[in-house]
Design a protein around this motif. Structure first.
Motif, PDB file in Angstrom:
ATOM      1  N   ALA A 259     -15.214 -37.338  -8.253  1.00  0.00           N
ATOM      2  CA  ALA A 259     -14.193 -36.494  -7.634  1.00  0.00           C
ATOM      3  C   ALA A 259     -14.253 -36.581  -6.113  1.00  0.00           C
ATOM      4  O   ALA A 259     -13.212 -36.610  -5.440  1.00  0.00           O
ATOM      5  CB  ALA A 259     -14.371 -35.046  -8.086  1.00  0.00           C
ATOM      6  N   VAL A 260     -15.467 -36.659  -5.580  1.00  0.00           N
ATOM      7  CA  VAL A 260     -15.621 -36.790  -4.126  1.00  0.00           C
ATOM      8  C   VAL A 260     -15.074 -38.136  -3.659  1.00  0.00           C
ATOM      9  O   VAL A 260     -14.424 -38.228  -2.609  1.00  0.00           O
ATOM     10  CB  VAL A 260     -17.100 -36.625  -3.724  1.00  0.00           C
ATOM     11  CG1 VAL A 260     -17.310 -36.956  -2.246  1.00  0.00           C
ATOM     12  CG2 VAL A 260     -17.568 -35.201  -4.013  1.00  0.00           C
ATOM     13  N   ARG A 261     -15.287 -39.173  -4.447  1.00  0.00           N
ATOM     14  CA  ARG A 261     -14.727 -40.497  -4.101  1.00  0.00           C
ATOM     15  C   ARG A 261     -13.206 -40.462  -4.146  1.00  0.00           C
ATOM     16  O   ARG A 261     -12.526 -41.014  -3.262  1.00  0.00           O
ATOM     17  CB  ARG A 261     -15.273 -41.562  -5.048  1.00  0.00           C
ATOM     18  CG  ARG A 261     -16.737 -41.950  -4.797  1.00  0.00           C
ATOM     19  CD  ARG A 261     -17.111 -43.194  -5.559  1.00  0.00           C
ATOM     20  NE  ARG A 261     -17.102 -42.994  -6.999  1.00  0.00           N
ATOM     21  CZ  ARG A 261     -18.151 -42.589  -7.709  1.00  0.00           C
ATOM     22  NH1 ARG A 261     -19.301 -42.324  -7.097  1.00  0.00           N
ATOM     23  NH2 ARG A 261     -18.073 -42.429  -9.013  1.00  0.00           N
ATOM     24  N   LEU A 262     -12.641 -39.809  -5.163  1.00  0.00           N
ATOM     25  CA  LEU A 262     -11.186 -39.689  -5.264  1.00  0.00           C
ATOM     26  C   LEU A 262     -10.642 -38.874  -4.096  1.00  0.00           C
ATOM     27  O   LEU A 262      -9.590 -39.214  -3.534  1.00  0.00           O
ATOM     28  CB  LEU A 262     -10.810 -39.040  -6.585  1.00  0.00           C
ATOM     29  CG  LEU A 262      -9.318 -38.758  -6.803  1.00  0.00           C
ATOM     30  CD1 LEU A 262      -8.512 -40.047  -6.762  1.00  0.00           C
ATOM     31  CD2 LEU A 262      -9.096 -38.010  -8.121  1.00  0.00           C
ATOM     32  N   TYR A 263     -11.345 -37.832  -3.725  1.00  0.00           N
ATOM     33  CA  TYR A 263     -10.926 -37.007  -2.594  1.00  0.00           C
ATOM     34  C   TYR A 263     -10.805 -37.854  -1.333  1.00  0.00           C
ATOM     35  O   TYR A 263      -9.836 -37.739  -0.584  1.00  0.00           O
ATOM     36  CB  TYR A 263     -11.942 -35.880  -2.379  1.00  0.00           C
ATOM     37  CG  TYR A 263     -11.545 -34.887  -1.310  1.00  0.00           C
ATOM     38  CD1 TYR A 263     -10.882 -33.713  -1.648  1.00  0.00           C
ATOM     39  CD2 TYR A 263     -11.836 -35.109   0.036  1.00  0.00           C
ATOM     40  CE1 TYR A 263     -10.521 -32.789  -0.677  1.00  0.00           C
ATOM     41  CE2 TYR A 263     -11.469 -34.202   1.014  1.00  0.00           C
ATOM     42  CZ  TYR A 263     -10.809 -33.046   0.654  1.00  0.00           C
ATOM     43  OH  TYR A 263     -10.446 -32.141   1.624  1.00  0.00           O
ATOM     44  N   GLU A 264     -11.758 -38.720  -1.098  1.00  0.00           N
ATOM     45  CA  GLU A 264     -11.723 -39.587   0.083  1.00  0.00           C
ATOM     46  C   GLU A 264     -10.543 -40.555   0.008  1.00  0.00           C
ATOM     47  O   GLU A 264      -9.873 -40.821   1.018  1.00  0.00           O
ATOM     48  CB  GLU A 264     -13.036 -40.365   0.198  1.00  0.00           C
ATOM     49  CG  GLU A 264     -13.092 -41.334   1.365  1.00  0.00           C
ATOM     50  CD  GLU A 264     -12.987 -40.631   2.714  1.00  0.00           C
ATOM     51  OE1 GLU A 264     -12.489 -41.269   3.668  1.00  0.00           O
ATOM     52  OE2 GLU A 264     -13.379 -39.455   2.811  1.00  0.00           O
ATOM     53  N   GLU A 265     -10.276 -41.064  -1.189  1.00  0.00           N
ATOM     54  CA  GLU A 265      -9.134 -41.961  -1.381  1.00  0.00           C
ATOM     55  C   GLU A 265      -7.824 -41.242  -1.059  1.00  0.00           C
ATOM     56  O   GLU A 265      -6.954 -41.789  -0.366  1.00  0.00           O
ATOM     57  CB  GLU A 265      -9.129 -42.456  -2.830  1.00  0.00           C
ATOM     58  CG  GLU A 265      -7.999 -43.396  -3.191  1.00  0.00           C
ATOM     59  CD  GLU A 265      -8.034 -43.800  -4.660  1.00  0.00           C
ATOM     60  OE1 GLU A 265      -6.952 -43.887  -5.267  1.00  0.00           O
ATOM     61  OE2 GLU A 265      -9.141 -43.987  -5.196  1.00  0.00           O
ATOM     62  N   ILE A 266      -7.692 -40.015  -1.550  1.00  0.00           N
ATOM     63  CA  ILE A 266      -6.485 -39.230  -1.281  1.00  0.00           C
ATOM     64  C   ILE A 266      -6.396 -38.873   0.193  1.00  0.00           C
ATOM     65  O   ILE A 266      -5.313 -38.930   0.803  1.00  0.00           O
ATOM     66  CB  ILE A 266      -6.481 -37.956  -2.148  1.00  0.00           C
ATOM     67  CG1 ILE A 266      -6.418 -38.321  -3.633  1.00  0.00           C
ATOM     68  CG2 ILE A 266      -5.304 -37.045  -1.781  1.00  0.00           C
ATOM     69  CD1 ILE A 266      -6.604 -37.148  -4.568  1.00  0.00           C
TER      70      ILE A 266
END
Length: 286
Positions: A259-266
């Motif tokens: 989720a933290v990786r996705l947050y950075e992507e977003i």
């Protein structure tokens, strides 16, 4: 007593004024439980080794990394009301905690939400603002300008003010008389709705308690990102047969690595629209 849907009169009032309040969505005792859950997260994660400060994750796209934010954004009681405005197919574009600490100078300058979001001048977005603590004039509740959503996006100026809670400190380049402002006072468990073009802002919190608002931006699937290369949203009701947004799933646990990786992507993708032309590209997540 929470209401299920908006009456025809309430729907007409929303479209006439550009906002609607107060709406009862949960008992005050339940709002206190949501607040307690948030404040437990704050205590437990404040000193954790996260890539960004904890406040960044609370303030922008909290539903990507916090299960409680995703749950509250998808609460059927809220969605039943939002459906009266947007229809049966609903996506969450963002969800965030707007918090003003007691006796502080933080404020929100008068602005229109859609100015820098890259979504255009649309009717298919509504913001729900849920009070988890009292939102009063003393604590810095929002103020709306009735009928201002009937304007296009008006000129804004980036102030980058230190106490301004907005990403760019953006402020509408139009004088707003005090007599044109309506104070949106809410008690814990109550909610307001407002249109993405409604001019609004809020003053500092001079009260003795925190002013905590949970803010969800709901959109129809027909809306599309017009500035950034891609954008993300969480489907919470109905279907999305259009595919303008990459779908986000609720996180399994708080700050799960994926989720933290996705947050950075977003964060990287949305910043292309939200901070376009800004002199301070780090402020959005600061």
């Amino acid at each position: 007593m929470p209401q299920d849907t908006l009456s025809q009169h309430q729907q007409s009032q929303y479209w006439e004024d550009g906002y609607l309040f107060p709406l009862d969505v949960m008992p005050a005792a339940e709002a206190a439980e949501w607040r307690a859950e948030l404040e437990t997260i704050e205590r437990n994660w404040l000193t954790a080794d996260l890539p960004l400060p904890l406040n960044s994750y609370k303030r922008v796209n909290s539903h990507v990394v916090l299960p409680m934010a995703a749950r509250l954004a998808a609460d059927p009681r809220v969605l039943d009301i939002v459906e009266s405005v947007l229809g049966p197919n609903i996506l969450v574009w963002s969800a965030e905690f707007f918090i003003k600490e007691p006796k502080t100078e933080a404020f929100v300058s008068m602005h229109q939400d859609l100015t820098y979001w890259g979504l255009g001048e649309i009717d298919g977005l509504v913001t729900a603002w849920i009070a988890l603590s009292p939102a009063t004039k003393a604590s810095g509740c929002m103020e709306f300008v009735s009928g201002s959503h009937k304007n296009p996006i008006l000129p804004h100026t980036d102030t980058h003010g230190a106490d301004n809670l907005l990403s760019r400190g953006q402020e509408i380049a139009v004088d707003i008389a005090d007599s044109d402002r309506t104070a949106i006072e809410l008690q814990p468990g109550q909610m307001s709705l407002h249109h993405g073009l409604t001019i609004h802002g809020s003053g500092p919190n001079s009260a003795d308690d925190r002013r905590i608002g949970f803010v969800i931006r709901y959109i129809r699937p027909e809306i599309a990102q017009q500035v950034a290369d891609k954008d993300y949203a969480m489907l919470v009701r109905g279907v999305d047969r259009i595919g303008n947004f990459i779908h986000v799933a609720p996180p399994p646990t708080a700050f799960a690595p994926e989720a933290v990786r996705l947050y950075e992507e977003i964060r990287t993708a949305q910043a292309a629209a939200l901070m376009k032309g800004s002199k301070d590209t780090k402020r959005l997540y600061g």
